[in-house]
Design an enzyme around this catalytic site. Structure first.
Site, PDB file in Angstrom:
ATOM      1  N   HIS A 107     -31.988  18.584  -9.769  1.00  0.00           N
ATOM      2  CA  HIS A 107     -32.161  19.638  -8.769  1.00  0.00           C
ATOM      3  C   HIS A 107     -32.627  19.024  -7.450  1.00  0.00           C
ATOM      4  O   HIS A 107     -33.477  18.139  -7.469  1.00  0.00           O
ATOM      5  CB  HIS A 107     -33.223  20.618  -9.269  1.00  0.00           C
ATOM      6  CG  HIS A 107     -33.540  21.690  -8.266  1.00  0.00           C
ATOM      7  ND1 HIS A 107     -32.665  22.722  -8.001  1.00  0.00           N
ATOM      8  CD2 HIS A 107     -34.618  21.872  -7.464  1.00  0.00           C
ATOM      9  CE1 HIS A 107     -33.216  23.509  -7.080  1.00  0.00           C
ATOM     10  NE2 HIS A 107     -34.390  23.012  -6.742  1.00  0.00           N
ATOM     11  N   ASP A 160       5.882   8.291  -7.756  1.00  0.00           N
ATOM     12  CA  ASP A 160       6.633   9.390  -7.142  1.00  0.00           C
ATOM     13  C   ASP A 160       8.117   9.362  -7.496  1.00  0.00           C
ATOM     14  O   ASP A 160       8.760  10.411  -7.587  1.00  0.00           O
ATOM     15  CB  ASP A 160       6.504   9.324  -5.611  1.00  0.00           C
ATOM     16  CG  ASP A 160       5.159   9.831  -5.120  1.00  0.00           C
ATOM     17  OD1 ASP A 160       4.256  10.036  -5.953  1.00  0.00           O
ATOM     18  OD2 ASP A 160       5.008  10.015  -3.889  1.00  0.00           O
ATOM     19  N   GLY A 211       3.499  25.455   2.911  1.00  0.00           N
ATOM     20  CA  GLY A 211       2.060  25.637   2.633  1.00  0.00           C
ATOM     21  C   GLY A 211       1.629  24.929   1.365  1.00  0.00           C
ATOM     22  O   GLY A 211       0.800  25.435   0.615  1.00  0.00           O
ATOM     23  N   GLY A 212       2.199  23.750   1.110  1.00  0.00           N
ATOM     24  CA  GLY A 212       1.736  22.927  -0.019  1.00  0.00           C
ATOM     25  C   GLY A 212       0.453  22.208   0.381  1.00  0.00           C
ATOM     26  O   GLY A 212      -0.120  22.494   1.433  1.00  0.00           O
ATOM     27  N   GLY A 253       0.826  -1.220   0.000  1.00  0.00           N
ATOM     28  CA  GLY A 253       0.000   0.000   0.000  1.00  0.00           C
ATOM     29  C   GLY A 253       0.851   1.257   0.000  1.00  0.00           C
ATOM     30  O   GLY A 253       0.371   2.336  -0.318  1.00  0.00           O
TER      31      GLY A 253
END
Ligand code: FAD
Length: 468
Positions: free
Chosen positions: A439, A308, A180-181, A38
């Site tokens: 709606h 990554d 601040g990512g 994982g």
């Protein structure tokens, strides 16, 4: 024809998905994972953070509910139960993926892998026993690790990374988030909802760099309302460890500021995990990751790399799609990774989701038109008391093609699926605006934003049209 032997290194959302796809296509697959199946996503990333954020969202709704807020006790401390639930979710998902891999007859080997050559992998189990495995094809998916700063080494106690923050036992009184990512912003939402005093310190001009500016402005407004203090173009100049916590001296455009913090969360990005002997197999790497082409091929025949570790957008759904592409190409198909169609999402409150060109990027490319619609004018958002945010649509002026959709607001992460389909199919604004939406639902806001491109939004009073 004999069965192709494929070895996958790394069992994150890149590696395990590649392994399953290769097995579906008839390969005999061995998956080597040194830690837990994982990878970052299931164990230290997407899943644990979203489990905690789901509880935080519920808590926030209750706190703000005019009907139920009085039911919350003053001394509510839900962190322990939240952590327990998060652990169970993670365990269940890891087990689920292991069962999936077994059902595909994939051999899982637990230990460290390395490259011995273009068709050879060495595997060492946890006891140190070594085995050489020959492969017709290898898929590298070793992922990434948290970056740190030279003058701010994590100590696992007061200075922590996203790995350790997922195990804390007490809500910190004050937490300073350096960076601040998107990961920093999500933790800001989590801890401000739990009652911490949150400060974000970002060295760049703004938080969430690269994101459509209007969404960032909206998020900052909500953060500021929630008491989250944001210092941009700022850095930590001094750090003093005191009995009651850390004292930080910040250099900000407004001058020197002192902040105290029980915890400092380092959230300054992630770096590719380049822990293999690439030179033995002729695989070229750079500091930003393993070099690959759009077919996910490395510079060595029969070796592919994904996720990554190859740099670019460090996201689980990107890793998984690259895994599918690598497996298909390795098994004789021909499919490139398509750029520019990757939706991104940030699970802050409110959620943010984006795909395609921003207004600025669109203007740089040619003539565009922009439509906007605020959630405060959408009935579903109103009945759910989630009226923060807006949808912004960027379309080509000449062809009417929708080039970008940017959402901040309720269920942005789900709404972006509709947006992705529009972008993928190169839908025209005029065509989408004729689709009937149920709606009251949030997709009505998307339709209104598209209609606003040429001033046809029904639920916008005239003077508000086109206003930011
Ligand atoms: P990883 O998931 O890192 O997996 C790589 C695996 O390879 C690891 O298990 C590692 O142990 C193993 N490995 C490495 N080297 C070897 C070796 N030599 N031998 C054997 N095994 C090896 N992305 C999203 O899309 N949505 C989100 O909401 C999201 N939230 C996140 C929140 C946090 C806090 C973090 C840190 C990340 C988040 N991400 C999110 C990013 C996401 O987790 C990654 O993009 C994703 O996990 C990358 O997948 P991967 O398969 O490339 O690598």
């Amino acid at each position: 024809m004999s069965q192709k032997k494929v070895v996958v290194i790394g069992g994150g959302p890149g590696g395990y998905v590649a392994a399953i796809r290769a097995a579906q296509l008839g390969a005999g697959v061995t998956l080597i994972e040194k830690d837990r199946i994982g990878g970052t996503c299931l164990n230290r990333g997407c899943i644990p953070t979203k489990a905690l954020l789901a509880d935080a969202k519920l808590l926030r709704s209750l706190k703000r509910s005019p009907v139920f807020h009085h039911l919350l006790p003053d001394n509510l401390d839900p962190l322990e139960s939240m952590m327990e639930r998060k652990r169970k979710v993670v365990q269940e998902m890891v087990k689920g993926v292991e069962l999936l891999l077994e059902s595909q007859r994939i051999t899982i080997k637990r230990g460290q892998a390395d490259l011995l050559g273009p068709n050879k992998v060495v595997f060492r189990n946890q006891e140190g026993a070594q085995e050489t495995i020959d492969a017709d094809g290898i898929i590298l998916a070793p992922g990434s690790r948290t970056k740190t700063l030279p003058h701010l080494a994590p100590d696992g106690d007061r200075i922590i990374t996203s790995d350790e923050v997922l195990e804390i036992r007490k809500v910190p009184r004050e937490i300073v988030i350096v960076g601040g990512g998107y990961i920093g912003a999500e933790f800001a939402t989590l801890f401000s909802t739990l009652g911490s005093k949150v400060t974000i310190v970002e060295i760049l001009e703004n938080i969430l760099p690269g994101l459509e500016g209007e969404l960032v402005r909206n998020l900052r407004r909500v953060f500021e309302k929630d008491g989250v203090k944001i210092y941009t173009q700022s850095s930590i100049e001094e750090i003093h460890s005191q009995e009651e916590g850390l004292k930080l001296v910040l250099k900000t455009p407004q001058g020197v500021v002192e902040v105290t913090a029980e915890k400092l969360l380092l959230s300054v990005g992630r770096a590719p995990h380049l822990n293999l002997d690439f030179s033995k197999a002729g695989v070229e790497v750079s500091p930003s990751g393993i070099k690959v082409n759009r077919r996910m091929e490395t510079t060595s025949n029969h070796i592919y790399a994904i996720g990554d570790a190859t740099g670019g957008l460090l996201l689980a759904h990107v890793a998984s799609e690259e895994g599918i592409i690598a497996a298909e190409n390795l098994m004789g198909m021909d499919r490139p990774m398509e750029n520019g169609q990757i939706p991104t999402c940030i699970f802050t409150y409110p959620e943010i989701a984006s795909i395609g060109l921003s207004e600025k990027e669109g203007r740089a490319k040619g003539e565009i038109r922009v439509g906007r619609f605020p959630f405060r004018s959408n009935p579903k958002a109103l009945v759910s008391e989630e009226t923060e945010g807006l949808i912004k649509v960027v379309a080509d002026r000449g062809t009417d093609e929708i080039l970008g959709i940017h959402i901040i607001g309720p269920d942005a992460s789900t709404l972006i699926a509709v947006a992705s389909t529009m972008i993928r199919q190169r839908a025209k604004a005029g065509e989408f605006s004729r689709l009937i939406q149920v709606h009251p639902t949030l997709p009505e806001a998307l339709k209104e934003a598209v209609l606003d491109i040429d001033g046809r939004a029904i639920h916008l009073p005239r003077p508000l049209r086109g206003l930011k």
